[in-house]
Design a protein around this motif. Structure first.
Motif, PDB file in Angstrom:
ATOM      1  N   GLU A  22       0.841  -1.206   0.000  1.00  0.00           N
ATOM      2  CA  GLU A  22       0.000   0.000   0.000  1.00  0.00           C
ATOM      3  C   GLU A  22       0.874   1.254   0.000  1.00  0.00           C
ATOM      4  O   GLU A  22       0.589   2.224  -0.719  1.00  0.00           O
ATOM      5  CB  GLU A  22      -0.939   0.006   1.211  1.00  0.00           C
ATOM      6  N   ALA A  23       1.946   1.242   0.785  1.00  0.00           N
ATOM      7  CA  ALA A  23       2.857   2.393   0.830  1.00  0.00           C
ATOM      8  C   ALA A  23       3.512   2.606  -0.533  1.00  0.00           C
ATOM      9  O   ALA A  23       3.557   3.739  -1.033  1.00  0.00           O
ATOM     10  CB  ALA A  23       3.918   2.187   1.917  1.00  0.00           C
ATOM     11  N   ILE A  57      14.881  -5.204   0.455  1.00  0.00           N
ATOM     12  CA  ILE A  57      14.424  -4.706   1.748  1.00  0.00           C
ATOM     13  C   ILE A  57      14.049  -5.934   2.555  1.00  0.00           C
ATOM     14  O   ILE A  57      13.148  -6.688   2.174  1.00  0.00           O
ATOM     15  CB  ILE A  57      13.233  -3.749   1.593  1.00  0.00           C
ATOM     16  N   SER A  58      14.762  -6.163   3.654  1.00  0.00           N
ATOM     17  CA  SER A  58      14.653  -7.439   4.352  1.00  0.00           C
ATOM     18  C   SER A  58      14.405  -7.271   5.845  1.00  0.00           C
ATOM     19  O   SER A  58      15.055  -6.458   6.508  1.00  0.00           O
ATOM     20  CB  SER A  58      15.951  -8.230   4.157  1.00  0.00           C
ATOM     21  N   ASP A  59      13.491  -8.082   6.341  1.00  0.00           N
ATOM     22  CA  ASP A  59      13.334  -8.239   7.781  1.00  0.00           C
ATOM     23  C   ASP A  59      14.554  -9.016   8.283  1.00  0.00           C
ATOM     24  O   ASP A  59      15.300  -9.602   7.479  1.00  0.00           O
ATOM     25  CB  ASP A  59      12.035  -9.007   8.055  1.00  0.00           C
ATOM     26  N   ILE A  60      14.765  -9.020   9.582  1.00  0.00           N
ATOM     27  CA  ILE A  60      15.869  -9.806  10.149  1.00  0.00           C
ATOM     28  C   ILE A  60      15.378 -11.198  10.527  1.00  0.00           C
ATOM     29  O   ILE A  60      15.964 -12.198  10.144  1.00  0.00           O
ATOM     30  CB  ILE A  60      16.463  -9.099  11.391  1.00  0.00           C
ATOM     31  N   ASN A  61      14.295 -11.249  11.298  1.00  0.00           N
ATOM     32  CA  ASN A  61      13.768 -12.523  11.782  1.00  0.00           C
ATOM     33  C   ASN A  61      12.899 -13.155  10.710  1.00  0.00           C
ATOM     34  O   ASN A  61      11.751 -12.773  10.521  1.00  0.00           O
ATOM     35  CB  ASN A  61      12.954 -12.306  13.069  1.00  0.00           C
ATOM     36  N   TYR A  89      17.972  -3.400   5.792  1.00  0.00           N
ATOM     37  CA  TYR A  89      17.166  -4.072   6.804  1.00  0.00           C
ATOM     38  C   TYR A  89      16.012  -3.160   7.201  1.00  0.00           C
ATOM     39  O   TYR A  89      16.207  -1.962   7.429  1.00  0.00           O
ATOM     40  CB  TYR A  89      18.005  -4.406   8.040  1.00  0.00           C
ATOM     41  N   PHE A  90      14.815  -3.745   7.299  1.00  0.00           N
ATOM     42  CA  PHE A  90      13.617  -3.029   7.729  1.00  0.00           C
ATOM     43  C   PHE A  90      12.887  -3.969   8.679  1.00  0.00           C
ATOM     44  O   PHE A  90      12.233  -4.918   8.244  1.00  0.00           O
ATOM     45  CB  PHE A  90      12.753  -2.678   6.511  1.00  0.00           C
ATOM     46  N   THR A  91      13.026  -3.736   9.965  1.00  0.00           N
ATOM     47  CA  THR A  91      12.637  -4.736  10.944  1.00  0.00           C
ATOM     48  C   THR A  91      12.115  -4.119  12.228  1.00  0.00           C
ATOM     49  O   THR A  91      12.392  -2.949  12.510  1.00  0.00           O
ATOM     50  CB  THR A  91      13.856  -5.644  11.241  1.00  0.00           C
ATOM     51  N   ILE A 124       9.893   4.301   3.562  1.00  0.00           N
ATOM     52  CA  ILE A 124      10.046   3.687   2.239  1.00  0.00           C
ATOM     53  C   ILE A 124      10.496   4.744   1.231  1.00  0.00           C
ATOM     54  O   ILE A 124      11.409   4.518   0.429  1.00  0.00           O
ATOM     55  CB  ILE A 124       8.723   3.024   1.777  1.00  0.00           C
ATOM     56  N   LYS A 125       9.889   5.907   1.265  1.00  0.00           N
ATOM     57  CA  LYS A 125      10.253   6.995   0.347  1.00  0.00           C
ATOM     58  C   LYS A 125      11.719   7.379   0.536  1.00  0.00           C
ATOM     59  O   LYS A 125      12.455   7.548  -0.437  1.00  0.00           O
ATOM     60  CB  LYS A 125       9.349   8.205   0.565  1.00  0.00           C
ATOM     61  N   LEU A 126      12.148   7.494   1.772  1.00  0.00           N
ATOM     62  CA  LEU A 126      13.540   7.831   2.072  1.00  0.00           C
ATOM     63  C   LEU A 126      14.494   6.789   1.481  1.00  0.00           C
ATOM     64  O   LEU A 126      15.471   7.124   0.817  1.00  0.00           O
ATOM     65  CB  LEU A 126      13.724   7.924   3.589  1.00  0.00           C
ATOM     66  N   MET A 127      14.191   5.520   1.697  1.00  0.00           N
ATOM     67  CA  MET A 127      15.048   4.437   1.195  1.00  0.00           C
ATOM     68  C   MET A 127      15.142   4.469  -0.334  1.00  0.00           C
ATOM     69  O   MET A 127      16.233   4.445  -0.899  1.00  0.00           O
ATOM     70  CB  MET A 127      14.474   3.071   1.599  1.00  0.00           C
TER      71      MET A 127
END
Length: 140
Positions: A22-23, A57-61, A89-91, A124-127
């Motif tokens: 959605e973002a 763009i990855s979670d850690i867990n 990383y985005f977690t 997300i926009k910043l990344m």
């Protein structure tokens, strides 16, 4: 890094995947997005795809292969490292040791997932905007 390439999102929570999509949609990015529930599926995709990836763009867990293990594999594989894919990383997992471990894999960013939609969208926009402006060796 192909700035019009695919954005690979590795997130094991389907609700978070929906919020992220959605973002991306509200921000109007035209990059194709592919979502994976685990690191192993994402790695298989990276080895087999002909689509040039733009960002990971990855979670850690994550199940099967966590975000740190996946980053190490991408970083140390000669074929994948030549693609110069930024790994972010985005977690929600945050403590000093996790951040140290993330940067020990030469991650290009570590962001904590905010709880509100507008903050997620801003992050997300910043990344994406940052990496759209960056030069990479394979952009020439």
């Amino acid at each position: 890094m192909d700035k019009s390439g695919t954005i690979i999102v590795i997130e094991d929570d389907p609700d978070d995947q929906h919020v992220l999509e959605e973002a991306f949609n509200e921000l109007g990015y035209l990059n194709k997005r592919i979502y994976f529930l685990d690191g192993l599926s994402a790695l298989d995709y990276l080895y087999t795809t002909q689509d040039p990836p733009f960002l990971i763009i990855s979670d850690i867990n994550l199940p099967m292969l966590n975000g740190l293990e996946l980053r190490r594999k991408v970083q140390t594989d000669a074929e994948l490292s030549l693609k110069c894919i930024p790994y972010i990383y985005f977690t929600t997992a945050i403590n000093k040791q996790i951040v140290i471990d993330a940067y020990s894999t030469s991650a290009q960013g570590f962001f904590v997932k905010p709880s509100g939609f507008e903050e997620i969208k801003e992050t997300i926009k910043l990344m994406v905007d940052y990496w759209k402006r960056c030069a990479a060796p394979n952009n020439f």
